[in-house]
Design a protein around this motif. Structure first.
Motif, PDB file in Angstrom:
ATOM      1  N   TYR A 108       0.787  -1.233   0.000  1.00  0.00           N
ATOM      2  CA  TYR A 108       0.000   0.000   0.000  1.00  0.00           C
ATOM      3  C   TYR A 108       0.824   1.291   0.000  1.00  0.00           C
ATOM      4  O   TYR A 108       0.273   2.356  -0.344  1.00  0.00           O
ATOM      5  CB  TYR A 108      -0.995  -0.018   1.158  1.00  0.00           C
ATOM      6  CG  TYR A 108      -2.223  -0.823   0.809  1.00  0.00           C
ATOM      7  CD1 TYR A 108      -3.216  -0.285  -0.002  1.00  0.00           C
ATOM      8  CD2 TYR A 108      -2.364  -2.130   1.228  1.00  0.00           C
ATOM      9  CE1 TYR A 108      -4.331  -1.023  -0.355  1.00  0.00           C
ATOM     10  CE2 TYR A 108      -3.470  -2.884   0.888  1.00  0.00           C
ATOM     11  CZ  TYR A 108      -4.453  -2.340   0.087  1.00  0.00           C
ATOM     12  OH  TYR A 108      -5.550  -3.067  -0.282  1.00  0.00           O
ATOM     13  N   PRO A 109       2.113   1.297   0.333  1.00  0.00           N
ATOM     14  CA  PRO A 109       2.876   2.540   0.147  1.00  0.00           C
ATOM     15  C   PRO A 109       2.859   3.025  -1.296  1.00  0.00           C
ATOM     16  O   PRO A 109       2.895   4.234  -1.555  1.00  0.00           O
ATOM     17  CB  PRO A 109       4.287   2.147   0.601  1.00  0.00           C
ATOM     18  CG  PRO A 109       4.064   1.087   1.623  1.00  0.00           C
ATOM     19  CD  PRO A 109       2.896   0.301   1.091  1.00  0.00           C
ATOM     20  N   GLU A 110       2.768   2.098  -2.247  1.00  0.00           N
ATOM     21  CA  GLU A 110       2.704   2.489  -3.652  1.00  0.00           C
ATOM     22  C   GLU A 110       1.411   3.253  -3.941  1.00  0.00           C
ATOM     23  O   GLU A 110       1.408   4.303  -4.595  1.00  0.00           O
ATOM     24  CB  GLU A 110       2.800   1.237  -4.539  1.00  0.00           C
ATOM     25  CG  GLU A 110       4.174   0.583  -4.546  1.00  0.00           C
ATOM     26  CD  GLU A 110       4.455  -0.278  -3.321  1.00  0.00           C
ATOM     27  OE1 GLU A 110       5.581  -0.807  -3.205  1.00  0.00           O
ATOM     28  OE2 GLU A 110       3.550  -0.425  -2.462  1.00  0.00           O
ATOM     29  N   LYS A 111       0.292   2.731  -3.427  1.00  0.00           N
ATOM     30  CA  LYS A 111      -0.983   3.430  -3.607  1.00  0.00           C
ATOM     31  C   LYS A 111      -0.992   4.756  -2.845  1.00  0.00           C
ATOM     32  O   LYS A 111      -1.580   5.743  -3.304  1.00  0.00           O
ATOM     33  CB  LYS A 111      -2.136   2.546  -3.152  1.00  0.00           C
ATOM     34  CG  LYS A 111      -2.408   1.363  -4.074  1.00  0.00           C
ATOM     35  CD  LYS A 111      -3.753   0.709  -3.758  1.00  0.00           C
ATOM     36  CE  LYS A 111      -4.076  -0.376  -4.782  1.00  0.00           C
ATOM     37  NZ  LYS A 111      -5.422  -0.964  -4.586  1.00  0.00           N
ATOM     38  N   ALA A 112      -0.343   4.765  -1.698  1.00  0.00           N
ATOM     39  CA  ALA A 112      -0.283   6.003  -0.917  1.00  0.00           C
ATOM     40  C   ALA A 112       0.483   7.076  -1.680  1.00  0.00           C
ATOM     41  O   ALA A 112       0.091   8.252  -1.683  1.00  0.00           O
ATOM     42  CB  ALA A 112       0.358   5.730   0.438  1.00  0.00           C
ATOM     43  N   SER A 113       1.576   6.697  -2.328  1.00  0.00           N
ATOM     44  CA  SER A 113       2.370   7.667  -3.086  1.00  0.00           C
ATOM     45  C   SER A 113       1.553   8.277  -4.214  1.00  0.00           C
ATOM     46  O   SER A 113       1.622   9.488  -4.468  1.00  0.00           O
ATOM     47  CB  SER A 113       3.616   6.982  -3.655  1.00  0.00           C
ATOM     48  OG  SER A 113       4.470   6.557  -2.622  1.00  0.00           O
ATOM     49  N   SER A 114       0.794   7.456  -4.875  1.00  0.00           N
ATOM     50  CA  SER A 114      -0.060   7.973  -5.948  1.00  0.00           C
ATOM     51  C   SER A 114      -1.152   8.887  -5.401  1.00  0.00           C
ATOM     52  O   SER A 114      -1.467   9.931  -5.993  1.00  0.00           O
ATOM     53  CB  SER A 114      -0.691   6.813  -6.723  1.00  0.00           C
ATOM     54  OG  SER A 114       0.309   6.005  -7.334  1.00  0.00           O
ATOM     55  N   LYS A 115      -1.720   8.507  -4.259  1.00  0.00           N
ATOM     56  CA  LYS A 115      -2.794   9.319  -3.666  1.00  0.00           C
ATOM     57  C   LYS A 115      -2.270  10.658  -3.150  1.00  0.00           C
ATOM     58  O   LYS A 115      -3.027  11.624  -3.008  1.00  0.00           O
ATOM     59  CB  LYS A 115      -3.460   8.546  -2.526  1.00  0.00           C
ATOM     60  CG  LYS A 115      -4.758   9.203  -2.028  1.00  0.00           C
ATOM     61  CD  LYS A 115      -5.462   8.311  -1.030  1.00  0.00           C
ATOM     62  CE  LYS A 115      -6.781   8.939  -0.565  1.00  0.00           C
ATOM     63  NZ  LYS A 115      -7.757   9.131  -1.671  1.00  0.00           N
ATOM     64  N   LEU A 116      -0.974  10.735  -2.898  1.00  0.00           N
ATOM     65  CA  LEU A 116      -0.385  11.978  -2.387  1.00  0.00           C
ATOM     66  C   LEU A 116      -0.474  13.104  -3.415  1.00  0.00           C
ATOM     67  O   LEU A 116      -0.284  14.272  -3.077  1.00  0.00           O
ATOM     68  CB  LEU A 116       1.074  11.743  -1.988  1.00  0.00           C
ATOM     69  CG  LEU A 116       1.735  12.783  -1.093  1.00  0.00           C
ATOM     70  CD1 LEU A 116       0.973  12.969   0.206  1.00  0.00           C
ATOM     71  CD2 LEU A 116       3.180  12.391  -0.801  1.00  0.00           C
ATOM     72  N   MET A 117      -0.753  12.777  -4.655  1.00  0.00           N
ATOM     73  CA  MET A 117      -0.918  13.804  -5.691  1.00  0.00           C
ATOM     74  C   MET A 117      -2.224  14.579  -5.509  1.00  0.00           C
ATOM     75  O   MET A 117      -2.456  15.576  -6.202  1.00  0.00           O
ATOM     76  CB  MET A 117      -0.895  13.160  -7.073  1.00  0.00           C
ATOM     77  CG  MET A 117       0.438  12.536  -7.459  1.00  0.00           C
ATOM     78  SD  MET A 117       1.780  13.748  -7.626  1.00  0.00           S
ATOM     79  CE  MET A 117       1.291  14.575  -9.133  1.00  0.00           C
ATOM     80  N   SER A 118      -3.077  14.159  -4.592  1.00  0.00           N
ATOM     81  CA  SER A 118      -4.331  14.869  -4.340  1.00  0.00           C
ATOM     82  C   SER A 118      -4.052  16.305  -3.919  1.00  0.00           C
ATOM     83  O   SER A 118      -3.078  16.600  -3.233  1.00  0.00           O
ATOM     84  CB  SER A 118      -5.123  14.157  -3.234  1.00  0.00           C
ATOM     85  OG  SER A 118      -6.178  14.972  -2.766  1.00  0.00           O
TER      86      SER A 118
END
Length: 489
Positions: A108-118
């Motif tokens: 899930y760190p990978e998904k978190a990194s992508s979500k950080l673009m919010s």
């Protein structure tokens, strides 16, 4: 029929039962989607409260529990559900460190990194904190997050957005003046910036091979340090403290770093801001806090001095951090200027790391020259540092010297090399003049003391009392006759 969730303060077996039921419901909902949005959010909010104290909340901290929360956080189409689940995750990773490796192992760190673009500041705050926590005690692949999942891009983008909030130029801003005012007043804006700065520090600290990827962050951080309001009364409270820390792991010597630290127009402004923070910090923080909160600020100033232009920024640092003519009206270290405050810390045994750092800074401000160092701070402050660092002490440093340069009427005035004070400002001892009989007794006492020292072989200098008598500066009766000396024995 709507499900009912009981809010609040259960403990022990009752809490464990409630948490188990809630996690079962949330897990089943991932496949059945039977919960209404309000029910789902209510369940997550209750879990958020329960995990603040990890006791009797074990189902949350298992692999299955973390996976359930992660799926609601990163796969939900509802922004509210996602943020509620992110809050549960952030609390879980904070209070139970073992869950961090579980979270990382699930990918899930990978998904978190992508979500950080919010662009949402609450998302920025929660996701930055979650990734920050996974940098401790896990096998998270930071290079992969940077190269493949846009972690660096997200951090740089978020910093740029905060710069926009604090920009004084409304015409160049993406936000209107009213939106900026609301953003500045929103506590979440400050909290999000703080977490982004902390995440930046950890990523660049633990992933040095990618540090140059974050060079554009230097300009954003410098701008934020200069423009952000200084917290009162604690000047290094978030976000300024974390922003200063974030500078330390970045490549300040890069071309972009130099341009940001020393802008063509008013190149000393960023440095002066840091010196202002140091002045306020030295007046506020306790000894314990100097070692933690203020030490990075001194380290940043030392790094800046090493890179600074000699004729501009270094000149400003000399003027503000080294004793001035006004300081030399007293024994150095006795005043209230930032230079005096720094000098007092060089001999503070309660803060050894901080004391060592400020001593090195003053030595570096003296061009690492022992003679200049003594002239700048006085032999009393310089001697310990020179001895501890095996720096040869220059000859004649304990003799008074003339100030070669200086403002405020300091040029050409004699200075006491030990105290750093102008000799013409030294207070004479306000003592009654000794009578002839008192002078004679004192001379006899000194004669005996030197006579004893010579007999021990410790010193081989001529007894100054005997020399004074021989030269006619004392009455001969002071030293004539061994019987008078014996009386003192």
């Amino acid at each position: 029929m709507a499900m009912q969730f009981v809010q609040g303060g259960l403990t022990g077996a009752a809490k464990l039962k409630a948490v188990t039921k809630l996690m079962d419901i949330l897990t089943q909902d991932l496949s059945t989607s039977k919960l209404r949005p309000q029910e789902r959010d209510s369940a997550l909010e209750e879990i958020k409260v329960y995990v603040r104290d990890p006791r009797d909340a074990d189902p949350v901290f298992t692999k299955e529990g973390i996976e359930t929360l992660s799926k609601h956080a990163f796969d939900s189409s509802s922004a509210t559900t996602s943020r509620n689940a992110l809050q549960c995750l952030a609390n879980s990773l904070l209070v139970t460190p073992s869950t961090r490796d579980i979270f990382a192992g699930l990918g899930y760190p990978e998904k978190a990194s992508s979500k950080l673009m919010s662009s949402n500041v609450e998302d920025e705050f929660l996701v930055s904190r979650i990734i920050f926590l996974t940098t401790y005690g896990t096998k998270v692949n930071l290079p992969s997050l940077i190269d493949q999942y846009h972690l660096a891009d997200a951090i740089l983008r978020n910093l740029a957005r905060h710069v926009d909030v604090w920009s004084p130029k409304p015409n160049s801003s993406l936000l209107g003046s009213r939106s900026k005012t609301r953003a500045r007043q929103d506590p979440m804006t400050k909290m999000a910036l703080t977490e982004t700065a902390k995440l930046l520090f950890n990523v660049t600290h633990f992933c040095r091979q990618h540090v140059d990827t974050f060079i554009p962050a230097i300009a954003s951080i410098v701008t934020l340090i200069c423009q952000h309001d200084i917290p009162q009364p604690e000047p290094l409270n978030p976000p300024l403290g974390p922003l200063v820390n974030a500078l330390l792991t970045l490549n300040l010597a890069s071309e972009q770093g130099i341009a940001a630290l020393f802008p063509k127009v008013k190149p000393a402004v960023p440095t002066e801001r840091l010196i202002r923070l140091l002045d306020l910090a030295l007046n506020w923080y306790s000894d314990k806090e100097l070692e933690t909160a203020v030490l990075p600020l001194v380290t940043a100033l030392r790094k800046i001095y090493e890179l600074a232009p000699i004729d501009t920024v270094r000149h400003v640092m000399h003027a503000k951090l080294l004793p001035t003519a006004k300081d030399r009206k007293k024994v150095l270290g006795k005043g209230n200027s930032v230079a005096s405050l720094i000098l007092r810390q060089t001999t503070n045994a309660l803060v050894p790391e901080f004391s060592n750092a400020v001593s090195h800074m003053l030595f570096e401000l003296s061009d690492k020259d022992a003679a200049s160092f003594v002239q700048n701070v006085g032999y009393g402050f310089a001697s310990g540092f020179l001895f501890q660092n095996n720096v040869p002490i220059p000859e004649g440093v304990q003799e008074s010297f003339q100030v070669a340069t200086g403002a405020e009427g300091g040029r050409g005035r004699a200075v006491n090399a030990i105290t750093g004070q102008y000799i013409d400002q030294e207070a004479s001892a306000d003592l009654p003049e000794m009578t002839d009989e008192e002078k004679e007794r004192e001379a006899e006492r000194l004669f005996v003391l030197f006579d004893r020292l010579q007999k021990t072989g410790v010193v081989s200098v001529e007894n100054p009392v005997a020399q004074a008598a021989r030269e006619g500066r004392l009455g001969r009766d002071v030293i004539d006759g061994k019987d008078r000396i014996k009386e003192l024995d």
